[in-house]
Design a protein around this motif. Structure first.
Motif, PDB file in Angstrom:
ATOM      1  N   LYS A 100      -6.898  -3.362  -4.781  1.00 35.48           N
ATOM      2  CA  LYS A 100      -5.889  -3.033  -5.796  1.00 35.48           C
ATOM      3  C   LYS A 100      -4.532  -3.068  -5.134  1.00 35.48           C
ATOM      4  O   LYS A 100      -4.391  -2.767  -3.948  1.00 35.48           O
ATOM      5  CB  LYS A 100      -6.174  -1.685  -6.464  1.00 35.48           C
ATOM      6  CG  LYS A 100      -5.939  -0.469  -5.595  1.00 35.48           C
ATOM      7  CD  LYS A 100      -6.206   0.821  -6.337  1.00 35.48           C
ATOM      8  CE  LYS A 100      -4.918   1.488  -6.747  1.00 35.48           C
ATOM      9  NZ  LYS A 100      -5.064   2.842  -7.252  1.00 35.48           N
ATOM     10  N   ARG A 101      -3.551  -3.501  -5.910  1.00 34.03           N
ATOM     11  CA  ARG A 101      -2.192  -3.549  -5.386  1.00 34.03           C
ATOM     12  C   ARG A 101      -1.205  -3.498  -6.562  1.00 34.03           C
ATOM     13  O   ARG A 101      -1.431  -4.122  -7.590  1.00 34.03           O
ATOM     14  CB  ARG A 101      -1.965  -4.767  -4.520  1.00 34.03           C
ATOM     15  CG  ARG A 101      -2.212  -6.071  -5.181  1.00 34.03           C
ATOM     16  CD  ARG A 101      -2.598  -7.166  -4.179  1.00 34.03           C
ATOM     17  NE  ARG A 101      -3.091  -8.333  -4.886  1.00 34.03           N
ATOM     18  CZ  ARG A 101      -4.299  -8.465  -5.402  1.00 34.03           C
ATOM     19  NH1 ARG A 101      -5.176  -7.496  -5.302  1.00 34.03           N
ATOM     20  NH2 ARG A 101      -4.659  -9.565  -6.021  1.00 34.03           N
ATOM     21  N   PRO A 102      -0.119  -2.750  -6.365  1.00 38.35           N
ATOM     22  CA  PRO A 102       0.893  -2.682  -7.414  1.00 38.35           C
ATOM     23  C   PRO A 102       1.705  -3.969  -7.449  1.00 38.35           C
ATOM     24  O   PRO A 102       1.752  -4.706  -6.471  1.00 38.35           O
ATOM     25  CB  PRO A 102       1.767  -1.502  -6.976  1.00 38.35           C
ATOM     26  CG  PRO A 102       1.605  -1.459  -5.492  1.00 38.35           C
ATOM     27  CD  PRO A 102       0.217  -1.952  -5.200  1.00 38.35           C
ATOM     28  N   LEU A 103       2.316  -4.214  -8.561  1.00 39.73           N
ATOM     29  CA  LEU A 103       3.250  -5.337  -8.659  1.00 39.73           C
ATOM     30  C   LEU A 103       4.652  -4.776  -8.446  1.00 39.73           C
ATOM     31  O   LEU A 103       5.103  -3.930  -9.215  1.00 39.73           O
ATOM     32  CB  LEU A 103       3.157  -5.994 -10.042  1.00 39.73           C
ATOM     33  CG  LEU A 103       2.366  -7.289 -10.074  1.00 39.73           C
ATOM     34  CD1 LEU A 103       0.936  -7.046  -9.732  1.00 39.73           C
ATOM     35  CD2 LEU A 103       2.548  -7.975 -11.366  1.00 39.73           C
ATOM     36  N   GLU A 104       5.305  -5.260  -7.418  1.00 34.43           N
ATOM     37  CA  GLU A 104       6.646  -4.757  -7.116  1.00 34.43           C
ATOM     38  C   GLU A 104       7.661  -5.175  -8.180  1.00 34.43           C
ATOM     39  O   GLU A 104       8.594  -4.446  -8.473  1.00 34.43           O
ATOM     40  CB  GLU A 104       7.076  -5.213  -5.736  1.00 34.43           C
ATOM     41  CG  GLU A 104       6.249  -4.564  -4.644  1.00 34.43           C
ATOM     42  CD  GLU A 104       6.665  -4.981  -3.254  1.00 34.43           C
ATOM     43  OE1 GLU A 104       7.799  -5.462  -3.089  1.00 34.43           O
ATOM     44  OE2 GLU A 104       5.846  -4.807  -2.340  1.00 34.43           O
ATOM     45  N   ASP A 105       7.453  -6.363  -8.771  1.00 36.04           N
ATOM     46  CA  ASP A 105       8.415  -6.844  -9.756  1.00 36.04           C
ATOM     47  C   ASP A 105       8.108  -6.363 -11.179  1.00 36.04           C
ATOM     48  O   ASP A 105       8.849  -6.652 -12.099  1.00 36.04           O
ATOM     49  CB  ASP A 105       8.531  -8.371  -9.716  1.00 36.04           C
ATOM     50  CG  ASP A 105       7.201  -9.066  -9.981  1.00 36.04           C
ATOM     51  OD1 ASP A 105       6.148  -8.413  -9.870  1.00 36.04           O
ATOM     52  OD2 ASP A 105       7.226 -10.266 -10.294  1.00 36.04           O
ATOM     53  N   PRO A 115       6.699  -2.659 -12.544  1.00 36.35           N
ATOM     54  CA  PRO A 115       6.122  -1.335 -12.272  1.00 36.35           C
ATOM     55  C   PRO A 115       5.174  -0.829 -13.360  1.00 36.35           C
ATOM     56  O   PRO A 115       4.611   0.249 -13.222  1.00 36.35           O
ATOM     57  CB  PRO A 115       7.358  -0.436 -12.156  1.00 36.35           C
ATOM     58  CG  PRO A 115       8.383  -1.108 -13.007  1.00 36.35           C
ATOM     59  CD  PRO A 115       8.128  -2.594 -12.874  1.00 36.35           C
ATOM     60  N   THR A 116       4.964  -1.615 -14.407  1.00 36.98           N
ATOM     61  CA  THR A 116       4.090  -1.163 -15.497  1.00 36.98           C
ATOM     62  C   THR A 116       2.639  -1.579 -15.311  1.00 36.98           C
ATOM     63  O   THR A 116       1.769  -1.105 -16.037  1.00 36.98           O
ATOM     64  CB  THR A 116       4.583  -1.680 -16.862  1.00 36.98           C
ATOM     65  OG1 THR A 116       4.440  -3.110 -16.908  1.00 36.98           O
ATOM     66  CG2 THR A 116       6.027  -1.276 -17.116  1.00 36.98           C
ATOM     67  N   ILE A 117       2.362  -2.481 -14.348  1.00 31.44           N
ATOM     68  CA  ILE A 117       0.994  -2.960 -14.159  1.00 31.44           C
ATOM     69  C   ILE A 117       0.644  -3.064 -12.674  1.00 31.44           C
ATOM     70  O   ILE A 117       1.510  -3.098 -11.812  1.00 31.44           O
ATOM     71  CB  ILE A 117       0.756  -4.340 -14.817  1.00 31.44           C
ATOM     72  CG1 ILE A 117       1.660  -5.412 -14.216  1.00 31.44           C
ATOM     73  CG2 ILE A 117       0.907  -4.263 -16.323  1.00 31.44           C
ATOM     74  CD1 ILE A 117       1.374  -6.824 -14.704  1.00 31.44           C
ATOM     75  N   GLY A 118      -0.653  -3.118 -12.419  1.00 26.59           N
ATOM     76  CA  GLY A 118      -1.158  -3.365 -11.079  1.00 26.59           C
ATOM     77  C   GLY A 118      -2.316  -4.333 -11.148  1.00 26.59           C
ATOM     78  O   GLY A 118      -2.920  -4.532 -12.209  1.00 26.59           O
ATOM     79  N   HIS A 119      -2.612  -4.948 -10.023  1.00 32.47           N
ATOM     80  CA  HIS A 119      -3.770  -5.845  -9.925  1.00 32.47           C
ATOM     81  C   HIS A 119      -4.950  -5.054  -9.380  1.00 32.47           C
ATOM     82  O   HIS A 119      -4.817  -4.339  -8.384  1.00 32.47           O
ATOM     83  CB  HIS A 119      -3.463  -7.012  -9.006  1.00 32.47           C
ATOM     84  CG  HIS A 119      -2.505  -7.997  -9.591  1.00 32.47           C
ATOM     85  ND1 HIS A 119      -1.952  -9.011  -8.860  1.00 32.47           N
ATOM     86  CD2 HIS A 119      -2.005  -8.136 -10.841  1.00 32.47           C
ATOM     87  CE1 HIS A 119      -1.157  -9.738  -9.632  1.00 32.47           C
ATOM     88  NE2 HIS A 119      -1.167  -9.214 -10.833  1.00 32.47           N
ATOM     89  N   VAL A 120      -6.099  -5.200 -10.028  1.00 27.86           N
ATOM     90  CA  VAL A 120      -7.327  -4.550  -9.588  1.00 27.86           C
ATOM     91  C   VAL A 120      -8.420  -5.613  -9.555  1.00 27.86           C
ATOM     92  O   VAL A 120      -8.740  -6.220 -10.573  1.00 27.86           O
ATOM     93  CB  VAL A 120      -7.735  -3.395 -10.536  1.00 27.86           C
ATOM     94  CG1 VAL A 120      -9.075  -2.807 -10.114  1.00 27.86           C
ATOM     95  CG2 VAL A 120      -6.658  -2.313 -10.562  1.00 27.86           C
ATOM     96  N   ASP A 121      -8.967  -5.846  -8.365  1.00 26.98           N
ATOM     97  CA  ASP A 121     -10.018  -6.843  -8.200  1.00 26.98           C
ATOM     98  C   ASP A 121     -11.370  -6.150  -8.156  1.00 26.98           C
ATOM     99  O   ASP A 121     -11.536  -5.130  -7.477  1.00 26.98           O
ATOM    100  CB  ASP A 121      -9.807  -7.652  -6.915  1.00 26.98           C
ATOM    101  CG  ASP A 121      -8.502  -8.447  -6.933  1.00 26.98           C
ATOM    102  OD1 ASP A 121      -7.872  -8.547  -8.002  1.00 26.98           O
ATOM    103  OD2 ASP A 121      -8.132  -8.968  -5.867  1.00 26.98           O
ATOM    104  N   THR A 122     -12.308  -6.691  -8.910  1.00 28.89           N
ATOM    105  CA  THR A 122     -13.641  -6.103  -9.021  1.00 28.89           C
ATOM    106  C   THR A 122     -14.708  -7.130  -8.653  1.00 28.89           C
ATOM    107  O   THR A 122     -14.571  -8.306  -8.959  1.00 28.89           O
ATOM    108  CB  THR A 122     -13.915  -5.637 -10.463  1.00 28.89           C
ATOM    109  OG1 THR A 122     -13.767  -6.761 -11.350  1.00 28.89           O
ATOM    110  CG2 THR A 122     -12.973  -4.533 -10.888  1.00 28.89           C
ATOM    111  N   ARG A 123     -15.766  -6.677  -7.999  1.00 29.50           N
ATOM    112  CA  ARG A 123     -16.924  -7.540  -7.754  1.00 29.50           C
ATOM    113  C   ARG A 123     -18.034  -7.107  -8.715  1.00 29.50           C
ATOM    114  O   ARG A 123     -18.529  -5.992  -8.635  1.00 29.50           O
ATOM    115  CB  ARG A 123     -17.444  -7.433  -6.325  1.00 29.50           C
ATOM    116  CG  ARG A 123     -18.714  -8.291  -6.111  1.00 29.50           C
ATOM    117  CD  ARG A 123     -19.308  -8.197  -4.711  1.00 29.50           C
ATOM    118  NE  ARG A 123     -18.368  -8.713  -3.734  1.00 29.50           N
ATOM    119  CZ  ARG A 123     -17.736  -7.964  -2.820  1.00 29.50           C
ATOM    120  NH1 ARG A 123     -17.929  -6.660  -2.766  1.00 29.50           N
ATOM    121  NH2 ARG A 123     -16.902  -8.513  -1.969  1.00 29.50           N
TER     122      ARG A 123
END
Length: 150
Positions: A107-112, A114-122
């Motif tokens: 998981k990582r926030p989007l710096e550009d 601030p309303t969303i983040g990336h979450v990777d799932t297996r």
């Protein structure tokens, strides 16, 4: 209550499923979307590499996606950027019962934004014999809490 980006931790795991797939479902999906002989014709399937009627991999993926949406992806999950590393490991046959495990792998926030983040799932689905049948890495987009709520 929604599961926001801040609520999710790498290593979190969800297990769900026990969804049995019928011959009728296999045939209906394949006739409409993937009419290869080993998906739509039992006799031809016997002479195929698989030796029997099998579900389309796209059918298996769709079924798993449905379960993911019902058990993990609530209203804070806004969509996805795609899927990486999709693998059909073992054919799914009529009357197989699938269960799934989803693990948060990154998981990582989007710096550009601030309303969303990336979450990777297996996601990995297993048949009733605990054999993996499909796996992928989903590249999810998850809402973040408003900064004034934190």
């Amino acid at each position: 209550m929604p599961t926001y980006y801040e609520d999710i931790e790498v290593g979190d795991t969800y297990s769900f499923g026990d969804r049995t797939i019928s011959k009728a479902e296999i045939l209906e999906f394949a006739e409409q979307y993937d009419p290869q002989t080993y998906h739509v014709d039992e006799e031809a399937a016997e002479d195929s590499l698989f030796g029997e009627l099998i579900a389309s991999g796209w059918h298996t993926a769709s079924l798993c996606m449905r379960e993911f949406v019902e058990h993990v992806a609530d209203e804070a999950w806004l969509g996805a950027r795609g899927i990486d590393d999709l693998r059909w490991i073992k054919p799914v046959t009529p009357d197989d019962t699938l269960s799934m495990t989803v693990e948060i792998v990154d998981k990582r926030p989007l710096e550009d934004d601030p309303t969303i983040g990336h979450v990777d799932t297996r996601l990995t689905a297993y048949n009733q014999d605990d054999e993996a049948v499909i796996t992928w890495i989903g590249l999810g987009i998850v809402a973040r809490r408003d900064s004034d709520e934190s």
